[in-house]
Design an enzyme around this catalytic site. Structure first.
Site, mmCIF file in Angstrom:
data_model
loop_
_atom_site.group_PDB
_atom_site.id
_atom_site.type_symbol
_atom_site.label_atom_id
_atom_site.label_comp_id
_atom_site.label_asym_id
_atom_site.label_seq_id
_atom_site.Cartn_x
_atom_site.Cartn_y
_atom_site.Cartn_z
ATOM 1 N N ARG A 50 0.793 -1.227 0.000
ATOM 2 C CA ARG A 50 0.000 0.000 0.000
ATOM 3 C C ARG A 50 0.825 1.278 0.000
ATOM 4 O O ARG A 50 0.536 2.211 -0.762
ATOM 5 C CB ARG A 50 -0.898 0.068 1.259
ATOM 6 C CG ARG A 50 -2.159 -0.694 1.179
ATOM 7 C CD ARG A 50 -2.489 -1.239 2.552
ATOM 8 N NE ARG A 50 -1.487 -2.221 2.890
ATOM 9 C CZ ARG A 50 -1.584 -3.494 2.530
ATOM 10 N NH1 ARG A 50 -2.649 -3.923 1.917
ATOM 11 N NH2 ARG A 50 -0.622 -4.356 2.818
ATOM 12 N N THR A 51 1.803 1.329 0.890
ATOM 13 C CA THR A 51 2.493 2.615 1.071
ATOM 14 C C THR A 51 3.235 3.006 -0.205
ATOM 15 O O THR A 51 3.099 4.127 -0.701
ATOM 16 C CB THR A 51 3.472 2.518 2.258
ATOM 17 O OG1 THR A 51 2.765 2.005 3.378
ATOM 18 C CG2 THR A 51 4.066 3.871 2.597
ATOM 19 N N LYS A 79 26.044 -4.378 -2.111
ATOM 20 C CA LYS A 79 27.514 -4.461 -2.241
ATOM 21 C C LYS A 79 28.205 -3.781 -1.074
ATOM 22 O O LYS A 79 29.426 -3.669 -1.055
ATOM 23 C CB LYS A 79 27.955 -3.767 -3.540
ATOM 24 C CG LYS A 79 27.340 -4.293 -4.810
ATOM 25 C CD LYS A 79 27.785 -3.404 -5.981
ATOM 26 C CE LYS A 79 26.860 -3.571 -7.175
ATOM 27 N NZ LYS A 79 27.023 -2.464 -8.139
ATOM 28 N N ARG A 100 11.376 3.847 3.129
ATOM 29 C CA ARG A 100 11.048 2.907 4.210
ATOM 30 C C ARG A 100 12.323 2.146 4.533
ATOM 31 O O ARG A 100 13.027 1.665 3.636
ATOM 32 C CB ARG A 100 9.953 1.937 3.789
ATOM 33 C CG ARG A 100 9.746 0.805 4.797
ATOM 34 C CD ARG A 100 8.538 -0.033 4.490
ATOM 35 N NE ARG A 100 7.300 0.689 4.772
ATOM 36 C CZ ARG A 100 6.088 0.141 4.719
ATOM 37 N NH1 ARG A 100 5.954 -1.141 4.383
ATOM 38 N NH2 ARG A 100 5.005 0.844 4.996
ATOM 39 N N HIS A 128 5.341 5.685 11.469
ATOM 40 C CA HIS A 128 4.814 5.535 10.115
ATOM 41 C C HIS A 128 3.873 6.729 9.905
ATOM 42 O O HIS A 128 2.652 6.591 9.869
ATOM 43 C CB HIS A 128 4.060 4.206 10.005
ATOM 44 C CG HIS A 128 3.766 3.762 8.608
ATOM 45 N ND1 HIS A 128 3.881 4.579 7.506
ATOM 46 C CD2 HIS A 128 3.321 2.556 8.134
ATOM 47 C CE1 HIS A 128 3.539 3.902 6.426
ATOM 48 N NE2 HIS A 128 3.202 2.671 6.780
HETATM 49 N N1 CP Z 1 0.022 -0.137 5.984
HETATM 50 C C1 CP Z 1 1.181 -0.366 5.330
HETATM 51 O O1 CP Z 1 2.221 0.224 5.626
HETATM 52 O O2 CP Z 1 1.088 -1.298 4.336
HETATM 53 P P1 CP Z 1 2.293 -1.765 3.440
HETATM 54 O O3 CP Z 1 3.309 -2.436 4.339
HETATM 55 O O4 CP Z 1 1.700 -2.716 2.442
HETATM 56 O O5 CP Z 1 2.894 -0.556 2.804
#
Ligand code: CP
Length: 307
Positions: A50-51, A79, A100, A128
């Site tokens: 999603r993110t 590497k 991320r 998050h």
């Molecule tokens: N909610 C969320 O962060 O989903 P993903 O890990 O799929 O990005």
């Protein structure tokens, strides 16, 4: 000068309300070319559906371009290239970095070594914040307000970064929290100290009882974060601690909505999906609009947005 989006704790109540307002505008009109000429880099050192896809959709719908990776093993970090060098390199190519990383603090660190904005798409068990913005937008849409709500968070409150961010974001709006978790996954003390300092009421439970469900406005279910456990036997012990079934919602308040940051494993039974109180798929859709607002905000182009 850059303005990064690293932690929801950096946002004032006014910042949050502004982003919600912008998300509302983007929901009305998600296709507008305000990012024309901009390149956005998505660097995902951890898996995501999603993110990453909603951030990339956000850029595409706003007329920008996306570079990046969803699997760090295909990059030179495999590497031995450091995060610092990776960020410095990508800063040569892009106008904003959406990242991320599995290390807590990685986004903050990145923001300190580059002059382009960093958007934190999740750093370990820490934060998050873009998820929090879509959660807040979802709560606002479903409840008509953010103030004075009863919010029950269920599952992995120890490692769940969405929980840690959301309680911080909600702290501006006088919530009452119920935290339902097994002993092993209780909310860490640092977050409880934060709530104490803010004089926010919270109650801890190990039992996922009807009393708790039936007084809630928001039921925020979470997945047990398998990837954060060093001992998988410990994960096996707690992975099925709580499973929400349809009948458990029978006596809940009419305005209750079930949220989940997703992915779900088995903490929400599939029969809940058809219950009008289930909101997690719409919640994920709201991520597009909230992330459009965040990207435009860090790039300082809010004034060009049209209804
Ligand atoms: N909610 C969320 O962060 O989903 P993903 O890990 O799929 O990005």
């Amino acid at each position: 000068m850059k303005e990064s989006f690293v932690s929801i704790a950096d946002c004032s109540k006014e910042d949050i309300l502004h982003l919600i307002k912008q998300a509302t505008l983007f929901e009305k009109n998600p296709n507008q070319p305000v990012l024309e000429g901009k390149v956005c880099a998505t660097l995902f050192f951890e898996p995501s559906t999603r993110t990453r896809l909603s951030f990339e959709t956000a850029v595409n719908r706003l007329g920008g371009r996306v570079i990046g990776f969803s699997d760090a093993s295909t990059t030179s970090s495999s590497k031995g290239e450091t995060l610092k060098d990776t960020i410095k390199m990508v800063s040569n190519y892009a106008d904003v970095i959406i990242m991320r990383h599995y290390l807590e603090g990685a986004a903050r660190y990145a923001s300190e070594i580059t002059d382009i904005p960093i958007i934190n798409a999740g750093d370990g068990a820490n934060q998050h914040p873009s998820q929090t913005m879509l959660d807040l937008y979802s709560i606002y849409k479903t409840q008509g307000r953010l103030d004075n709500l009863i919010i029950t968070m269920v599952g992995d409150l120890k490692y769940g970064r969405t929980v840690h961010s959301l309680l911080n974001g909600m702290s501006h709006f006088n919530p009452t929290f119920h935290f339902v978790a097994p002993e092993e996954l209780r909310l860490p003390d640092i977050y409880k100290q934060f709530l104490d300092e803010k004089k926010i009421a919270y109650f801890e439970h190990t039992d996922f009882s009807p009393e708790v469900i039936n007084q809630s406005d928001i039921l925020y279910m979470t997945r047990v974060q398998r990837e954060r456990f060093t001992d998988l036997m410990e994960y096996e012990k707690v992975k099925n601690s709580y499973i929400l079934t349809n009948e458990m919602l029978d006596n809940s308040k009419p305005n209750l909505r079930v949220l989940h940051p997703l992915p779900r494993v088995n903490e929400i039974a599939y029969d809940v999906d058809d219950n009008p109180k289930a909101y997690y798929f719409e919640q994920a859709k709201n991520g597009l609009y909230a992330r459009q607002a965040i990207i435009c905000n860090v790039l300082g182009i809010n004034k060009k947005i049209k209804i």
